[in-house]
Motif scaffolding. Sequence first.
Motif, PDB file in Angstrom:
ATOM      1  N   GLN A 109       3.541-118.523  69.436  1.00 21.99           N
ATOM      2  CA  GLN A 109       3.978-117.923  70.618  1.00 21.99           C
ATOM      3  C   GLN A 109       4.213-118.993  71.793  1.00 21.99           C
ATOM      4  O   GLN A 109       5.316-118.980  72.294  1.00 21.99           O
ATOM      5  CB  GLN A 109       2.914-117.041  71.404  1.00 21.99           C
TER       6      GLN A 109
ATOM      7  N   PHE B  59      -1.155-118.297  68.736  1.00 24.42           N
ATOM      8  CA  PHE B  59      -0.985-118.746  70.152  1.00 24.42           C
ATOM      9  C   PHE B  59       0.056-119.903  69.913  1.00 24.42           C
ATOM     10  O   PHE B  59       0.921-120.196  70.514  1.00 24.42           O
ATOM     11  CB  PHE B  59      -2.629-119.366  70.408  1.00 24.42           C
TER      12      PHE B  59
ATOM     13  N   ILE C 187      -4.187-109.029  70.768  1.00 24.85           N
ATOM     14  CA  ILE C 187      -3.391-109.754  69.496  1.00 24.85           C
ATOM     15  C   ILE C 187      -3.871-109.269  68.357  1.00 24.85           C
ATOM     16  O   ILE C 187      -3.622-110.091  67.436  1.00 24.85           O
ATOM     17  CB  ILE C 187      -4.110-111.344  69.881  1.00 24.85           C
TER      18      ILE C 187
ATOM     19  N   ARG D 255       3.178-118.469  76.566  1.00 25.55           N
ATOM     20  CA  ARG D 255       3.438-117.837  75.459  1.00 25.55           C
ATOM     21  C   ARG D 255       4.270-116.753  75.157  1.00 25.55           C
ATOM     22  O   ARG D 255       4.185-115.744  76.185  1.00 25.55           O
ATOM     23  CB  ARG D 255       1.963-117.597  74.623  1.00 25.55           C
TER      24      ARG D 255
ATOM     25  N   LYS E  60       5.216-113.263  74.162  1.00 28.04           N
ATOM     26  CA  LYS E  60       4.422-112.053  73.788  1.00 28.04           C
ATOM     27  C   LYS E  60       5.214-111.017  73.248  1.00 28.04           C
ATOM     28  O   LYS E  60       4.547-109.758  72.614  1.00 28.04           O
ATOM     29  CB  LYS E  60       3.477-111.493  74.839  1.00 28.04           C
TER      30      LYS E  60
END
Length: 298
Positions: free
Chosen positions: A79, A76, A52, A91, A93
């Motif tokens: 997302q 988070f 991340i 989430r 990505k």
Amino acid sequence: EKFSWPPHPISYSYHVLATDWTGNATFTACGEEFQVKVARTPHGVFGRCEAIWLEARGDTLEEMLEQMAFDAEPLFVRQQVVARALGKPGRFKGAVRDLSAIELLKLLYCVNRDVANDAQREIETHARSGLFTAALITVLNDRTHPYRRSAQWCVLDMFEDLPSFCTREGDEAKAVQGIKGIIWDAEDDYARTAFKAGVVLGGHIPYREGGPILLECLKAPSKIGRRSAIHGLFHVVEWLPDMRDQVVDALRKQSEIDPERLLQSYAAAMADDIEADQPEHFQEPIFSDESSMGLLDF
């Protein structure tokens, strides 16, 4: 506020060397386990989660991992919000630029307005293709979706450059009618959408149909719409000085007949500003049922 990721890597500020990353750890979030590279230095324990693009620092390993989980939360949340807007679990990505046309349109309705703005910017890069035009006009005509105001604001912002989107005959007329509709029956001014509609008609397409339509919108049943029209007419005269007398006369009449006392005063003040060739205009009034509810929040 514009979302920005990744944050500045904190290890750069402490000159942590590549050879310092000798340890490993994990932290759990969103039901996932994330691998973390660890560097123990005289300045504390540093962690780097490459999955991340995030680093953190703490006096102990536990403190660093706790800080990393805290710092990752905005990513988070974003997302997950994007995934929900797309109708997907977990989430998101990926990158907004890689989404399909229909997925970009879905993001215009995202509860997070910064996400909607990201989708808007991507759609704008395809303006001249005509791919999105009909769908964007449909968004203007939406009267049911709970987040339609945010989506409509994005469309109005794009339609400031209306000719770029309207490549087929009849598109521009449909778009203008959609903008008029937002003013005509506005129930609120969430996201400043009704206000924005007046700005687009008066400040960006007055030389087409914007001026006459705003004059017509002085008769709108919506007080919020009439307020938008009064403001938009100031910008019409900025671009079309030949309409000054017509606009001033219409505003003077409105100041006598509008059922809302606040709009009577607003129309009169705007007429005064236009007649005096003021570079700035009288501030628009806020209705009592708006001021206590934040309905004008952008």
